[in-house]
Design a protein around this motif. Structure first.
Motif, PDB file in Angstrom:
ATOM      1  N   ILE A  35       0.838  -1.201   0.000  1.00 41.74           N
ATOM      2  CA  ILE A  35       0.000   0.000   0.000  1.00 41.74           C
ATOM      3  C   ILE A  35       0.873   1.252   0.000  1.00 41.74           C
ATOM      4  N   ASP A  40      -2.461  -0.700  -6.678  1.00 45.87           N
ATOM      5  CA  ASP A  40      -3.707  -1.354  -6.275  1.00 45.87           C
ATOM      6  C   ASP A  40      -3.403  -2.680  -5.591  1.00 45.87           C
ATOM      7  N   LEU A  59      -2.532   3.746   5.348  1.00 43.88           N
ATOM      8  CA  LEU A  59      -3.425   4.816   4.921  1.00 43.88           C
ATOM      9  C   LEU A  59      -3.139   6.098   5.704  1.00 43.88           C
ATOM     10  N   ALA A  76      -9.871  10.126   1.388  1.00 42.74           N
ATOM     11  CA  ALA A  76      -9.893   8.659   1.392  1.00 42.74           C
ATOM     12  C   ALA A  76     -11.285   8.193   1.779  1.00 42.74           C
ATOM     13  N   ILE A 150      -7.756   7.638  -2.373  1.00 46.78           N
ATOM     14  CA  ILE A 150      -7.676   6.213  -2.042  1.00 46.78           C
ATOM     15  C   ILE A 150      -9.083   5.685  -1.775  1.00 46.78           C
ATOM     16  N   ARG A 179      -6.794   7.078  -8.948  1.00 44.35           N
ATOM     17  CA  ARG A 179      -6.870   6.832  -7.512  1.00 44.35           C
ATOM     18  C   ARG A 179      -6.256   5.468  -7.219  1.00 44.35           C
ATOM     19  N   GLN A 180      -6.011   5.211  -5.948  1.00 45.86           N
ATOM     20  CA  GLN A 180      -5.500   3.915  -5.503  1.00 45.86           C
ATOM     21  C   GLN A 180      -6.658   3.096  -4.947  1.00 45.86           C
TER      22      GLN A 180
END
Length: 531
Positions: A35, A40, A59, A76, A150, A179-180
């Motif tokens: 991450i 991804d 995160l 997020a 995210i 985006r992730q």
């Protein structure tokens, strides 16, 4: 592996140390570096293996010191299937991010929406939400997705089982293309893999255990019992072993409420949690259960997601789930964070099919343990020996097939029975004309003439002597000429008058009165009415 070797910041390592965690779990060892790399991710891990911290820690580190949002913008987004799981994920964010300046919130249904709109007004770094309430907030312009960096789908398999696939697709259509994406799930079905193909781009795939398997530290046991004695056996196990913090799974909401009432009558403190309970009631019951103030918690599959107790010792399946994968999620509530747990299933004879499906998914046979005094006496409808039938079903079928082949090769009983039926059918066919002829004789003689009495018309029948009536059956010629109707028509033509006379009536009914002529209308003129 230690958390210090995973590339986490000092603030996160301090928060982890406060929770007395020193070694990372296998899912955390693989997920955290992936991450942080920015790609991804598609991760498969059983419940209770630390996957929530596996995506929460990286995160928080990626969002620290980023651009500040406002006016409902978020950076997020974490989607969860249930309120309890959303609250659990948000608690992890607050726990690990207490030394960081991260703004987060959780939104879900069952509570008022106005306070949630006020929280979103100033913008957030992390938003944890259920799909339904998130769409409600977006329709009221309370949340915006243009700054999302995210996206995390937690318990993706359960979201699809609960019918959130349409809501998820609506949310995905409103998110930025760049985006992730992170997808976490305990089981991977065909629908999950299809969703991953449309969502993830060259993902890193992590699987710390085979798909649809249970935790190794869980001891699984089956107790065969009659359906009518399940509650009695459950109470016996709790009292005999002096169990506390027992999580019991019921298939329906009504069954959960009924089970709580029966346990309380037996002196066992219990409470239920399911979708019909308000959010305040669910939060209160969970708080009491986690603090060991409640002995038994009866839950349904939907409400059970998010029950995270590190030292939960016992999980009991009062009813087996209809979906085999739900069994994996149920027993995953115990043996969390490296502890040991026990999963017990009370199985009656009518749940043989569910048991076969569960063992097929797990690819193993569960241990069978009969409790003395609660031996199973009921029999399944499609099996001869109740819950033990799956163990010997194949052997019994092979034995019956072998005996049939050895003793029935010379004279096949099916062939003989078929011939007997054929011969008897021929006999019945030969006797058919005789019955037909006698039936014709009976038809030619009215029943009233055979008895020597005059038949009286029953209630609701018309007089047989009058035309257009439903009287006795006439011969073929008369029946062909007679048209039976319920209402006698008015003879307004010569043809109908002749028809009346041909049926025995000497005079036809009086003709209908003719329409009076308009005195205002003169010959050669036309009257036009304007509305």
């Amino acid at each position: 592996m230690s958390f210090a070797n995973l590339g986490l910041s000092e603030a996160l390592l301090k928060a982890v140390s406060d929770q007395q965690y020193t070694e990372a779990t296998p899912i955390q060892v693989q997920a955290i570096p992936a991450i942080l790399a920015g790609g991804d991710l598609m991760a498969s891990a059983q419940t209770g293996t630390g996957k929530t911290a596996g995506f929460t820690l990286p995160l928080l580190q990626k969002l620290e010191g980023g651009e500040r949002t406002s006016n409902g913008q978020i950076r997020a987004l974490i989607l969860t299937p249930t309120r309890e799981l959303a609250a659990q994920v948000h608690d992890s964010i607050k726990t690990y991010g207490k030394y960081m300046k991260i703004r987060s919130a959780v939104v879900f249904g069952g509570v008022k929406i106005n306070p949630q709109m006020m929280i979103l007004r100033g913008g957030l770094d992390i938003l944890v939400a259920t799909p339904g309430r998130l769409l409600d907030l977006h329709q009221q312009n309370a949340v915006k997705f243009d700054k999302v960096e995210i996206l995390i789908l937690d318990e993706a398999d359960r979201m699809l089982d609960m019918g959130f696939i349409k809501d998820i697709k609506k949310v995905l259509a409103m998110l930025p293309k760049k985006r992730q994406n992170l997808l976490f799930s305990a089981t991977f079905s065909g629908e999950i893999q299809e969703l991953a193909r449309g969502l993830l781009h060259n993902p890193v795939q992590i699987s710390v255990a085979p798909m649809n398997t249970t935790a190794e530290r869980v001891t699984q046991t089956l107790h065969p019992v009659d359906k009518s004695r399940k509650t009695e056996l459950l109470s016996h196990l709790i009292r005999t072993n002096n169990w506390y913090q027992v999580l019991v799974f019921s298939r329906t909401k009504h069954g959960a409420n009924k089970l709580v009432q029966l346990l309380e009558k037996d002196g066992i403190q219990a409470a239920a949690i399911h979708g019909n309970k308000s959010q305040a009631q669910r939060t209160k019951v969970l708080h009491q259960f986690k603090n060991n103030e409640l002995q038994v918690l009866v839950a349904t599959d939907i409400a059970a997601r998010g029950i995270d107790i590190d030292q939960l010792p016992h999980v009991i399946n009062y009813d087996l789930p209809d979906v085999p994968e739900d069994y994996v999620h149920r027993i995953g509530r115990t043996a969390r964070a490296g502890s040991e747990g026990q999963a017990i299933s009370l199985v009656s004879a009518d749940q043989t099919k569910q048991l076969k499906q569960i063992e097929k998914v797990l690819k193993t046979r569960l241990q069978l343990d009969v409790v003395p005094g609660f031996e199973q006496r009921e029999r399944a409808q499609d099996e001869k020996e109740g819950i033990e039938a799956p163990r010997r079903a194949m052997a019994e079928r092979q034995a019956r097939s072998q005996s049939r082949n050895d003793g029935g090769r010379s004279a096949n009983p099916r062939t003989s029975s078929t011939s007997a039926r054929t011969s008897s059918g021929t006999a019945r066919t030969s006797n058919g004309p005789a019955r037909t002829s006698s039936g014709a004789a009976r038809t030619s003689t009215p029943r009233s003439a055979e008895s020597g009495q005059q038949r009286t018309p029953q209630r609701g029948n018309f007089d047989a002597d009058k035309p257009f009536s439903r009287g006795t059956r006439r011969d073929g010629a008369a029946a062909a000429q007679t048209r039976h109707v319920g209402i006698r028509p008015t003879p307004d033509s010569v043809d109908q008058e002749r028809l009346y006379q041909s049926r025995g009536n000497q005079a036809a009914p009086a003709p209908a009165p003719q329409r009076k002529s308009n005195p205002q209308r003169k010959e050669g003129t036309r009257v036009v009415t304007v509305w």
